[in-house]
Scaffold this motif. Structure first.
Motif, PDB file in Angstrom:
ATOM      1  N   GLN A  87       0.829  -1.202   0.000  1.00 58.11           N
ATOM      2  CA  GLN A  87       0.000   0.000   0.000  1.00 58.11           C
ATOM      3  C   GLN A  87       0.865   1.254   0.000  1.00 58.11           C
ATOM      4  N   LEU A  88       0.201   2.364  -0.291  1.00 52.17           N
ATOM      5  CA  LEU A  88       0.821   3.691  -0.297  1.00 52.17           C
ATOM      6  C   LEU A  88       1.934   3.822  -1.332  1.00 52.17           C
ATOM      7  N   THR A 112       2.701   5.098  -5.173  1.00 55.06           N
ATOM      8  CA  THR A 112       2.149   5.942  -6.221  1.00 55.06           C
ATOM      9  C   THR A 112       2.250   5.226  -7.563  1.00 55.06           C
ATOM     10  N   THR A 151      -2.832   6.307  -5.580  1.00 55.45           N
ATOM     11  CA  THR A 151      -2.071   5.621  -4.538  1.00 55.45           C
ATOM     12  C   THR A 151      -2.721   4.290  -4.197  1.00 55.45           C
ATOM     13  N   THR A 152      -1.921   3.271  -4.022  1.00 60.36           N
ATOM     14  CA  THR A 152      -2.458   1.947  -3.699  1.00 60.36           C
ATOM     15  C   THR A 152      -3.075   1.938  -2.304  1.00 60.36           C
ATOM     16  N   ASN A 153      -4.140   1.154  -2.171  1.00 60.73           N
ATOM     17  CA  ASN A 153      -4.830   1.023  -0.889  1.00 60.73           C
ATOM     18  C   ASN A 153      -4.294  -0.194  -0.132  1.00 60.73           C
ATOM     19  N   ALA A 154      -4.991  -0.585   0.910  1.00 60.72           N
ATOM     20  CA  ALA A 154      -4.535  -1.711   1.736  1.00 60.72           C
ATOM     21  C   ALA A 154      -4.503  -3.018   0.966  1.00 60.72           C
ATOM     22  N   SER A 155      -5.270  -3.094  -0.135  1.00 58.21           N
ATOM     23  CA  SER A 155      -5.271  -4.302  -0.970  1.00 58.21           C
ATOM     24  C   SER A 155      -4.239  -4.226  -2.077  1.00 58.21           C
ATOM     25  N   ARG A 198      -4.199  -1.937  -4.451  1.00 57.58           N
ATOM     26  CA  ARG A 198      -4.826  -1.487  -5.687  1.00 57.58           C
ATOM     27  C   ARG A 198      -4.866   0.038  -5.762  1.00 57.58           C
ATOM     28  N   ALA A 199      -4.593   0.548  -6.944  1.00 52.21           N
ATOM     29  CA  ALA A 199      -4.702   1.980  -7.210  1.00 52.21           C
ATOM     30  C   ALA A 199      -5.813   2.179  -8.237  1.00 52.21           C
ATOM     31  N   THR A 200      -6.750   3.028  -7.935  1.00 51.74           N
ATOM     32  CA  THR A 200      -7.909   3.255  -8.812  1.00 51.74           C
ATOM     33  C   THR A 200      -7.734   4.543  -9.588  1.00 51.74           C
TER      34      THR A 200
END
Length: 202
Positions: free
Chosen positions: A6-7, A9, A26-30, A32-34
Protein backbone atom coordinates in the motif's frame (compact mmCIF):
# COMPACT_ATOMS: atom_id res chain seq x y z
CA UNK A 1 0.98 -14.27 -4.98
CA UNK A 2 3.01 -11.63 -3.15
CA UNK A 3 1.84 -9.45 -0.34
CA UNK A 4 -0.13 -6.32 -1.19
CA UNK A 5 1.89 -3.12 -0.98
CA UNK A 6 0.00 0.00 0.00
CA UNK A 7 0.82 3.69 -0.30
CA UNK A 8 2.69 3.26 -3.58
CA UNK A 9 2.15 5.94 -6.22
CA UNK A 10 1.07 4.54 -9.58
CA UNK A 11 1.51 6.65 -12.72
CA UNK A 12 -1.16 6.40 -15.44
CA UNK A 13 -0.97 7.60 -19.05
CA UNK A 14 -3.78 7.61 -21.62
CA UNK A 15 -3.31 7.96 -25.38
CA UNK A 16 -5.77 7.58 -28.24
CA UNK A 17 -9.26 9.09 -28.29
CA UNK A 18 -8.41 10.80 -24.98
CA UNK A 19 -4.99 12.19 -24.09
CA UNK A 20 -3.86 12.26 -20.45
CA UNK A 21 -0.07 12.68 -20.26
CA UNK A 22 0.25 11.74 -16.61
CA UNK A 23 -2.00 11.13 -13.64
CA UNK A 24 -1.43 9.32 -10.37
CA UNK A 25 -3.25 7.24 -7.79
CA UNK A 26 -2.07 5.62 -4.54
CA UNK A 27 -2.46 1.95 -3.70
CA UNK A 28 -4.83 1.02 -0.89
CA UNK A 29 -4.53 -1.71 1.74
CA UNK A 30 -5.27 -4.30 -0.97
CA UNK A 31 -2.45 -2.97 -3.12
CA UNK A 32 -4.83 -1.49 -5.69
CA UNK A 33 -4.70 1.98 -7.21
CA UNK A 34 -7.91 3.26 -8.81
CA UNK A 35 -7.77 5.61 -11.79
CA UNK A 36 -10.88 7.08 -13.40
CA UNK A 37 -11.33 9.38 -16.37
CA UNK A 38 -14.10 10.48 -18.71
CA UNK A 39 -14.37 11.06 -22.43
CA UNK A 40 -16.28 14.27 -23.19
CA UNK A 41 -16.23 14.10 -26.98
CA UNK A 42 -14.16 11.55 -28.89
CA UNK A 43 -14.91 8.02 -30.09
CA UNK A 44 -12.29 5.35 -30.65
CA UNK A 45 -9.82 3.34 -28.62
CA UNK A 46 -7.56 4.42 -25.76
CA UNK A 47 -4.38 2.75 -24.59
CA UNK A 48 -3.89 3.04 -20.82
CA UNK A 49 -0.50 2.36 -19.27
CA UNK A 50 0.42 2.22 -15.58
CA UNK A 51 3.67 1.78 -13.67
CA UNK A 52 4.36 1.77 -9.91
CA UNK A 53 6.81 4.33 -8.56
CA UNK A 54 8.12 1.98 -5.91
CA UNK A 55 11.06 4.12 -4.82
CA UNK A 56 9.17 7.42 -5.09
CA UNK A 57 11.63 9.17 -7.41
CA UNK A 58 8.95 9.86 -10.13
CA UNK A 59 11.22 8.17 -12.68
CA UNK A 60 10.37 4.76 -14.10
CA UNK A 61 13.20 2.32 -13.40
CA UNK A 62 13.84 -1.16 -14.80
CA UNK A 63 12.36 -2.73 -11.67
CA UNK A 64 9.08 -0.79 -12.18
CA UNK A 65 7.36 -2.59 -15.08
CA UNK A 66 4.55 -1.14 -17.19
CA UNK A 67 1.07 -2.66 -17.39
CA UNK A 68 -1.22 -1.88 -20.32
CA UNK A 69 -4.94 -2.00 -21.05
CA UNK A 70 -7.26 -0.68 -23.75
CA UNK A 71 -10.63 1.05 -23.63
CA UNK A 72 -12.99 1.49 -26.60
CA UNK A 73 -15.46 4.39 -26.67
CA UNK A 74 -18.63 3.72 -28.67
CA UNK A 75 -21.70 5.90 -29.39
CA UNK A 76 -24.04 6.04 -26.41
CA UNK A 77 -27.65 4.86 -26.55
CA UNK A 78 -30.48 7.40 -26.36
CA UNK A 79 -34.22 7.55 -25.72
CA UNK A 80 -36.65 9.94 -27.41
CA UNK A 81 -40.09 10.91 -26.13
CA UNK A 82 -42.67 12.94 -28.03
CA UNK A 83 -45.31 15.11 -26.36
CA UNK A 84 -47.60 17.95 -27.34
CA UNK A 85 -49.39 20.62 -25.30
CA UNK A 86 -51.89 20.98 -28.14
CA UNK A 87 -55.26 19.18 -28.03
CA UNK A 88 -55.32 15.81 -29.79
CA UNK A 89 -58.07 17.17 -32.07
CA UNK A 90 -57.40 20.63 -33.44
CA UNK A 91 -59.05 22.88 -36.01
CA UNK A 92 -57.21 23.72 -39.20
CA UNK A 93 -55.30 26.93 -38.64
CA UNK A 94 -54.72 26.32 -34.93
CA UNK A 95 -51.12 25.82 -33.85
CA UNK A 96 -49.97 22.24 -33.25
CA UNK A 97 -46.76 22.19 -31.18
CA UNK A 98 -44.60 19.05 -30.97
CA UNK A 99 -41.84 18.61 -28.37
CA UNK A 100 -39.26 15.84 -28.61
CA UNK A 101 -37.05 15.22 -25.56
CA UNK A 102 -33.84 13.21 -25.99
CA UNK A 103 -31.99 11.67 -23.03
CA UNK A 104 -29.03 9.45 -22.35
CA UNK A 105 -29.60 6.10 -20.64
CA UNK A 106 -28.83 7.70 -17.27
CA UNK A 107 -31.65 10.22 -17.83
CA UNK A 108 -29.50 13.28 -18.49
CA UNK A 109 -30.37 15.49 -21.45
CA UNK A 110 -28.58 15.39 -24.80
CA UNK A 111 -27.90 18.91 -26.00
CA UNK A 112 -26.56 18.30 -29.49
CA UNK A 113 -28.02 17.04 -32.74
CA UNK A 114 -31.44 17.29 -34.31
CA UNK A 115 -34.78 15.49 -34.47
CA UNK A 116 -36.84 14.55 -37.52
CA UNK A 117 -40.63 14.64 -37.17
CA UNK A 118 -42.52 12.29 -39.47
CA UNK A 119 -46.08 11.22 -40.21
CA UNK A 120 -46.32 7.42 -40.16
CA UNK A 121 -50.05 7.22 -40.92
CA UNK A 122 -49.60 6.04 -44.50
CA UNK A 123 -46.45 4.76 -46.19
CA UNK A 124 -44.09 6.09 -47.26
CA UNK A 125 -43.33 8.00 -44.07
CA UNK A 126 -43.73 11.72 -44.67
CA UNK A 127 -41.10 14.08 -43.27
CA UNK A 128 -42.88 16.99 -41.62
CA UNK A 129 -39.70 18.82 -40.67
CA UNK A 130 -36.68 18.88 -38.36
CA UNK A 131 -35.64 20.85 -35.29
CA UNK A 132 -32.40 21.24 -33.32
CA UNK A 133 -32.05 20.22 -29.67
CA UNK A 134 -31.73 23.02 -27.13
CA UNK A 135 -29.93 23.10 -23.79
CA UNK A 136 -32.78 21.20 -22.16
CA UNK A 137 -32.57 18.30 -24.60
CA UNK A 138 -35.73 19.40 -26.39
CA UNK A 139 -36.52 19.98 -30.06
CA UNK A 140 -39.69 22.01 -30.59
CA UNK A 141 -41.52 21.96 -33.93
CA UNK A 142 -44.84 23.53 -35.01
CA UNK A 143 -45.90 22.06 -38.36
CA UNK A 144 -48.69 23.45 -40.54
CA UNK A 145 -51.00 20.46 -40.92
CA UNK A 146 -53.93 20.27 -43.33
CA UNK A 147 -57.11 18.51 -42.26
CA UNK A 148 -56.53 14.80 -41.66
CA UNK A 149 -55.36 12.20 -39.13
CA UNK A 150 -51.67 11.88 -38.36
CA UNK A 151 -49.49 9.29 -36.61
CA UNK A 152 -46.47 11.40 -35.67
CA UNK A 153 -43.08 10.12 -34.50
CA UNK A 154 -39.87 11.88 -33.51
CA UNK A 155 -36.54 10.37 -34.59
CA UNK A 156 -33.32 11.56 -32.99
CA UNK A 157 -30.72 11.62 -35.75
CA UNK A 158 -27.41 9.81 -35.15
CA UNK A 159 -24.83 12.46 -34.26
CA UNK A 160 -21.62 10.42 -34.16
CA UNK A 161 -21.43 10.40 -30.37
CA UNK A 162 -25.03 9.29 -29.73
CA UNK A 163 -27.11 6.60 -31.40
CA UNK A 164 -30.45 7.41 -33.00
CA UNK A 165 -33.71 6.59 -31.23
CA UNK A 166 -37.38 6.67 -32.18
CA UNK A 167 -40.31 7.86 -30.08
CA UNK A 168 -43.67 6.19 -29.74
CA UNK A 169 -46.53 7.40 -31.96
CA UNK A 170 -48.47 10.54 -31.08
CA UNK A 171 -51.90 10.76 -32.72
CA UNK A 172 -53.08 14.13 -34.00
CA UNK A 173 -56.33 14.90 -35.83
CA UNK A 174 -56.92 18.17 -37.67
CA UNK A 175 -60.50 18.99 -38.69
CA UNK A 176 -61.61 21.54 -41.26
CA UNK A 177 -62.64 24.93 -39.91
CA UNK A 178 -66.31 25.99 -40.13
CA UNK A 179 -67.04 28.46 -42.94
CA UNK A 180 -69.75 31.10 -43.51
CA UNK A 181 -70.87 32.73 -46.78
CA UNK A 182 -72.00 36.39 -46.53
CA UNK A 183 -75.06 37.47 -48.58
CA UNK A 184 -75.17 40.94 -50.12
CA UNK A 185 -77.21 42.92 -52.67
CA UNK A 186 -76.00 45.28 -55.38
CA UNK A 187 -79.13 47.48 -55.05
CA UNK A 188 -78.96 50.08 -52.33
CA UNK A 189 -81.53 51.13 -51.34
CA UNK A 190 -83.63 48.14 -52.31
CA UNK A 191 -87.20 48.51 -53.72
CA UNK A 192 -90.33 46.51 -52.93
CA UNK A 193 -92.78 46.32 -55.84
CA UNK A 194 -96.55 46.22 -55.38
CA UNK A 195 -98.79 44.68 -58.07
CA UNK A 196 -101.02 47.20 -59.89
CA UNK A 197 -104.52 46.19 -61.06
CA UNK A 198 -106.30 48.35 -63.66
CA UNK A 199 -110.14 48.66 -63.55
CA UNK A 200 -113.24 50.97 -63.93
CA UNK A 201 -115.17 52.24 -60.95
CA UNK A 202 -118.85 51.97 -61.45
Amino acid sequence: MGNAIQLITVHFTVTGAVSIPNDTATTNASGRATFCYTNPASLGMDTITAWPDANGDTVQDAAEPTAEATKTWEPAETTTTLTSPSPAVSVFGQAVVLTATVRKVDGSFIQEGSVAFRDDATPPRTLLGTATLNGFGQAVFAPSLPAGTYSITANYIYSGRYLSSLSSVLMQTVVAADTTTPLSSSMNPSMFLYPITEGVLG
